[in-house]
Design a protein around this motif. Sequence first.
Motif, PDB file in Angstrom:
ATOM      1  N   VAL A   1       3.514  -6.362  -2.459  1.00 18.64           N
ATOM      2  CA  VAL A   1       3.159  -4.870  -2.368  1.00 18.64           C
ATOM      3  C   VAL A   1       4.249  -3.802  -2.962  1.00 18.64           C
ATOM      4  CG1 VAL A   1       3.546  -3.155  -0.266  1.00 18.64           C
ATOM      5  CG2 VAL A   1       2.360  -5.208   0.255  1.00 18.64           C
ATOM      6  N   ILE A   2       3.530  -2.925  -3.682  1.00 18.22           N
ATOM      7  CA  ILE A   2       4.255  -2.023  -4.504  1.00 18.22           C
ATOM      8  C   ILE A   2       4.287  -0.708  -3.739  1.00 18.22           C
ATOM      9  CG2 ILE A   2       2.347  -1.375  -5.914  1.00 18.22           C
ATOM     10  CD1 ILE A   2       4.387  -1.095  -8.417  1.00 18.22           C
ATOM     11  N   LEU A   3       3.315  -0.246  -3.040  1.00 17.81           N
ATOM     12  CA  LEU A   3       3.303   0.849  -2.467  1.00 17.81           C
ATOM     13  C   LEU A   3       2.856   0.735  -0.897  1.00 17.81           C
ATOM     14  CD1 LEU A   3       3.622   4.231  -2.634  1.00 17.81           C
ATOM     15  CD2 LEU A   3       0.931   3.913  -2.326  1.00 17.81           C
TER      16      LEU A   3
ATOM     17  N   THR B   1      -1.237  -0.845 -11.374  1.00 17.53           N
ATOM     18  CA  THR B   1      -1.810  -0.501  -9.966  1.00 17.53           C
ATOM     19  C   THR B   1      -2.443   0.724  -9.797  1.00 17.53           C
ATOM     20  OG1 THR B   1       0.118  -1.929  -9.020  1.00 17.53           O
ATOM     21  CG2 THR B   1      -1.259  -0.750  -7.545  1.00 17.53           C
ATOM     22  N   ILE B   2      -3.522   0.517  -9.384  1.00 14.25           N
ATOM     23  CA  ILE B   2      -3.999   1.929  -8.991  1.00 14.25           C
ATOM     24  C   ILE B   2      -4.666   2.308  -7.762  1.00 14.25           C
ATOM     25  CG2 ILE B   2      -6.318   3.103  -9.909  1.00 14.25           C
ATOM     26  CD1 ILE B   2      -6.345   1.489 -12.649  1.00 14.25           C
ATOM     27  N   LEU B   3      -4.316   3.395  -7.258  1.00 13.15           N
ATOM     28  CA  LEU B   3      -4.724   3.794  -6.081  1.00 13.15           C
ATOM     29  C   LEU B   3      -5.829   5.140  -6.377  1.00 13.15           C
ATOM     30  CD1 LEU B   3      -4.610   4.001  -2.853  1.00 13.15           C
ATOM     31  CD2 LEU B   3      -2.877   5.651  -3.186  1.00 13.15           C
ATOM     32  N   LEU B   4      -7.085   5.005  -5.916  1.00 15.07           N
ATOM     33  CA  LEU B   4      -7.968   5.626  -6.420  1.00 15.07           C
ATOM     34  C   LEU B   4      -8.693   6.722  -5.222  1.00 15.07           C
ATOM     35  CD1 LEU B   4     -10.357   6.197  -8.357  1.00 15.07           C
ATOM     36  CD2 LEU B   4     -11.330   4.100  -7.675  1.00 15.07           C
ATOM     37  N   ILE B   5      -9.196   7.824  -5.490  1.00 15.10           N
ATOM     38  CA  ILE B   5      -9.891   8.425  -4.404  1.00 15.10           C
ATOM     39  C   ILE B   5     -11.141   8.769  -4.978  1.00 15.10           C
ATOM     40  CG2 ILE B   5     -10.300  10.404  -3.217  1.00 15.10           C
ATOM     41  CD1 ILE B   5      -7.804  11.195  -2.624  1.00 15.10           C
ATOM     42  N   GLU B   6     -12.355   8.322  -4.344  1.00 11.66           N
ATOM     43  CA  GLU B   6     -13.609   8.525  -4.982  1.00 11.66           C
ATOM     44  C   GLU B   6     -14.583   8.686  -3.926  1.00 11.66           C
ATOM     45  OE1 GLU B   6     -14.606   8.239  -8.743  1.00 11.66           O
ATOM     46  OE2 GLU B   6     -16.025   9.160  -7.517  1.00 11.66           O
TER      47      GLU B   6
ATOM     48  N   THR C   1       7.075   3.985   0.652  1.00 14.51           N
ATOM     49  CA  THR C   1       8.103   3.178   0.140  1.00 14.51           C
ATOM     50  C   THR C   1       7.388   2.686  -1.080  1.00 14.51           C
ATOM     51  OG1 THR C   1       8.990   2.447   2.443  1.00 14.51           O
ATOM     52  CG2 THR C   1       9.581   1.098   0.347  1.00 14.51           C
ATOM     53  N   PHE C   2       8.116   2.956  -2.298  1.00 13.34           N
ATOM     54  CA  PHE C   2       7.626   2.317  -3.513  1.00 13.34           C
ATOM     55  C   PHE C   2       8.496   1.345  -3.945  1.00 13.34           C
ATOM     56  CE2 PHE C   2       7.301   2.946  -8.040  1.00 13.34           C
ATOM     57  CZ  PHE C   2       6.179   2.175  -8.392  1.00 13.34           C
ATOM     58  N   ASP C   3       7.919  -0.003  -4.288  1.00 11.89           N
ATOM     59  CA  ASP C   3       8.911  -0.840  -5.002  1.00 11.89           C
ATOM     60  C   ASP C   3      10.348  -1.182  -4.027  1.00 11.89           C
ATOM     61  OD1 ASP C   3       9.091  -2.840  -6.657  1.00 11.89           O
ATOM     62  OD2 ASP C   3      10.357  -1.731  -8.227  1.00 11.89           O
ATOM     63  N   GLY C   4       9.847  -1.127  -2.904  1.00 11.03           N
ATOM     64  CA  GLY C   4      11.369  -1.205  -1.838  1.00 11.03           C
ATOM     65  C   GLY C   4      12.074  -0.128  -1.562  1.00 11.03           C
ATOM     66  N   THR C   5      11.846   1.003  -2.425  1.00 12.51           N
ATOM     67  CA  THR C   5      12.741   2.193  -2.089  1.00 12.51           C
ATOM     68  C   THR C   5      12.022   3.506  -1.530  1.00 12.51           C
ATOM     69  OG1 THR C   5      13.577   1.710  -4.287  1.00 12.51           O
ATOM     70  CG2 THR C   5      14.068   4.026  -3.518  1.00 12.51           C
ATOM     71  N   ASP C   6      12.601   3.790  -0.167  1.00 10.85           N
ATOM     72  CA  ASP C   6      12.027   5.151   0.467  1.00 10.85           C
ATOM     73  C   ASP C   6      12.052   6.442  -0.597  1.00 10.85           C
ATOM     74  OD1 ASP C   6      11.287   7.110   2.069  1.00 10.85           O
ATOM     75  OD2 ASP C   6      12.571   6.294   3.630  1.00 10.85           O
ATOM     76  N   ILE C   7      10.725   6.720  -0.978  1.00 10.59           N
ATOM     77  CA  ILE C   7      10.482   7.689  -1.753  1.00 10.59           C
ATOM     78  C   ILE C   7       9.895   8.979  -0.954  1.00 10.59           C
ATOM     79  CG2 ILE C   7      10.299   6.505  -3.744  1.00 10.59           C
ATOM     80  CD1 ILE C   7       7.195   7.149  -3.322  1.00 10.59           C
TER      81      ILE C   7
ATOM     82  N   GLY D   1      -1.049   9.231  11.221  1.00  8.14           N
ATOM     83  CA  GLY D   1      -0.285   7.875  11.694  1.00  8.14           C
ATOM     84  C   GLY D   1      -0.853   6.802  10.694  1.00  8.14           C
ATOM     85  N   VAL D   2      -0.967   6.948   9.410  1.00  2.05           N
ATOM     86  CA  VAL D   2      -1.537   6.019   8.379  1.00  2.05           C
ATOM     87  C   VAL D   2      -0.786   4.858   7.784  1.00  2.05           C
ATOM     88  CG1 VAL D   2      -2.689   5.712   6.224  1.00  2.05           C
ATOM     89  CG2 VAL D   2      -3.492   7.499   7.712  1.00  2.05           C
ATOM     90  N   ASP D   3      -0.938   3.420   8.228  1.00  5.20           N
ATOM     91  CA  ASP D   3      -0.137   2.539   7.374  1.00  5.20           C
ATOM     92  C   ASP D   3      -1.298   1.981   6.360  1.00  5.20           C
ATOM     93  OD1 ASP D   3       1.868   2.475   9.479  1.00  5.20           O
ATOM     94  OD2 ASP D   3       0.311   1.425  10.835  1.00  5.20           O
ATOM     95  N   LEU D   4      -0.830   1.851   5.244  1.00  2.00           N
ATOM     96  CA  LEU D   4      -1.291   1.354   3.994  1.00  2.00           C
ATOM     97  C   LEU D   4      -0.251   0.668   3.216  1.00  2.00           C
ATOM     98  CD1 LEU D   4      -4.386   2.488   2.288  1.00  2.00           C
ATOM     99  CD2 LEU D   4      -2.339   2.801   0.700  1.00  2.00           C
ATOM    100  N   ALA D   5      -0.890  -0.828   2.583  1.00  2.00           N
ATOM    101  CA  ALA D   5      -0.257  -1.421   1.618  1.00  2.00           C
ATOM    102  C   ALA D   5      -0.813  -1.557   0.513  1.00  2.00           C
ATOM    103  CB  ALA D   5       0.437  -2.787   2.160  1.00  2.00           C
ATOM    104  N   VAL D   6      -0.334  -1.050  -0.522  1.00  2.00           N
ATOM    105  CA  VAL D   6      -0.935  -1.303  -2.012  1.00  2.00           C
ATOM    106  C   VAL D   6      -0.509  -2.638  -2.546  1.00  2.00           C
ATOM    107  CG1 VAL D   6      -1.910  -0.595  -4.251  1.00  2.00           C
ATOM    108  CG2 VAL D   6      -1.727   0.862  -2.009  1.00  2.00           C
ATOM    109  N   ARG D   7      -0.979  -3.526  -2.949  1.00  2.00           N
ATOM    110  CA  ARG D   7      -0.582  -4.729  -3.796  1.00  2.00           C
ATOM    111  C   ARG D   7      -0.494  -4.420  -4.924  1.00  2.00           C
ATOM    112  NH1 ARG D   7      -4.380  -8.429  -2.966  1.00  2.00           N
ATOM    113  NH2 ARG D   7      -5.774  -7.083  -2.152  1.00  2.00           N
ATOM    114  N   GLU D   8       0.419  -4.875  -6.071  1.00  2.00           N
ATOM    115  CA  GLU D   8       0.680  -4.789  -7.391  1.00  2.00           C
ATOM    116  C   GLU D   8      -0.599  -5.366  -8.149  1.00  2.00           C
ATOM    117  OE1 GLU D   8       4.613  -5.766  -8.825  1.00  2.00           O
ATOM    118  OE2 GLU D   8       4.369  -4.169 -10.359  1.00  2.00           O
TER     119      GLU D   8
END
Length: 247
Positions: free
Chosen positions: A3-5, A199-204, A62-68, A22-29
């Motif tokens: 998971v990257i994001l 890795t792409i996160l897309l709104i469409e 969290t991005f790549d394990g760091t809280d951003i 209250g959204v939980d979302l995990a984006v895989r690399e």
Amino acid sequence: MSVILQCTGLARHFGGVFAVNGVDLAVREGTIHSVIGPNGAGKSTFFNLISGEILPSSGTVTFDGTDITGTPPHRMPHLGISRCFQRTNVFPDLTIHDNVWAALFARMNKGPADYLKRRNAFPDIEEKTAQIIREVGLAHKTTALARTLSHGQSRMLEVAVSLAGLPRLLLLDEPTQGLAPEATVEMTHLIRSLAGRYTILLIEHKMNIVMEISDTVSVLSLGRMIEEGPPAQIRTSQRVQDAYLGR
Ligand code: ADP
Ligand code: MG
């Protein structure tokens, strides 16, 4: 796949309106992950929370394990996150080549002293510039000024400049909006071709595009994630159909 994001309990209200709730979302690399949902679902707000345009009321990114969480937008490129189509990132009076070259130069943290050297002292930047321009299909336009491009080509250049930020995560906000059918197909193919390397996160909004290119689709409705899965699952989900029909 890692998971990257990761978004956890992400929420943002405006007065009494919970735009994101209250959204939980995990984006895989290396995947293309799309966020869809009817108008007013909270998609833009959700994107703005990730890219730092607005602050969450609660929750973390969290991005790549760091809280951003709360990182301002101008810091995002340094972290490896590029957002396309939010603001224009192209200089109209520079050539295609120089737009991409300049973005790479800035990303590679070369200082003014470096710039005073001859340009061809950077074969690495030159090579990467050519590669990115080829990748977005603008090789025949390398020496053209950006302002002479068609609308569709301008969008491709915007993607190129975003790629020149060497992102690990690319945020795409309705990349085919306003494009003619042919340019829409080209953009769709380009995004698909980037899968695996980025890795792409897309709104469409366009459902056919989402179904064609996504690995994972998350569906927002009234600020909540109501469904998540591969396109085939989303296509047949009663809950998703109900949300789109306002039931
Ligand atoms: P989408 O992009 O899915 O159409 P938005 O994120 O734009 O949804 O909006 C979600 C909800 O939050 C809507 O009800 C909208 O009116 C509200 N909203 C979004 N931004 C603001 C704002 N800056 N001030 C007040 N309400 C907002
Ligand atoms: Mg929106």
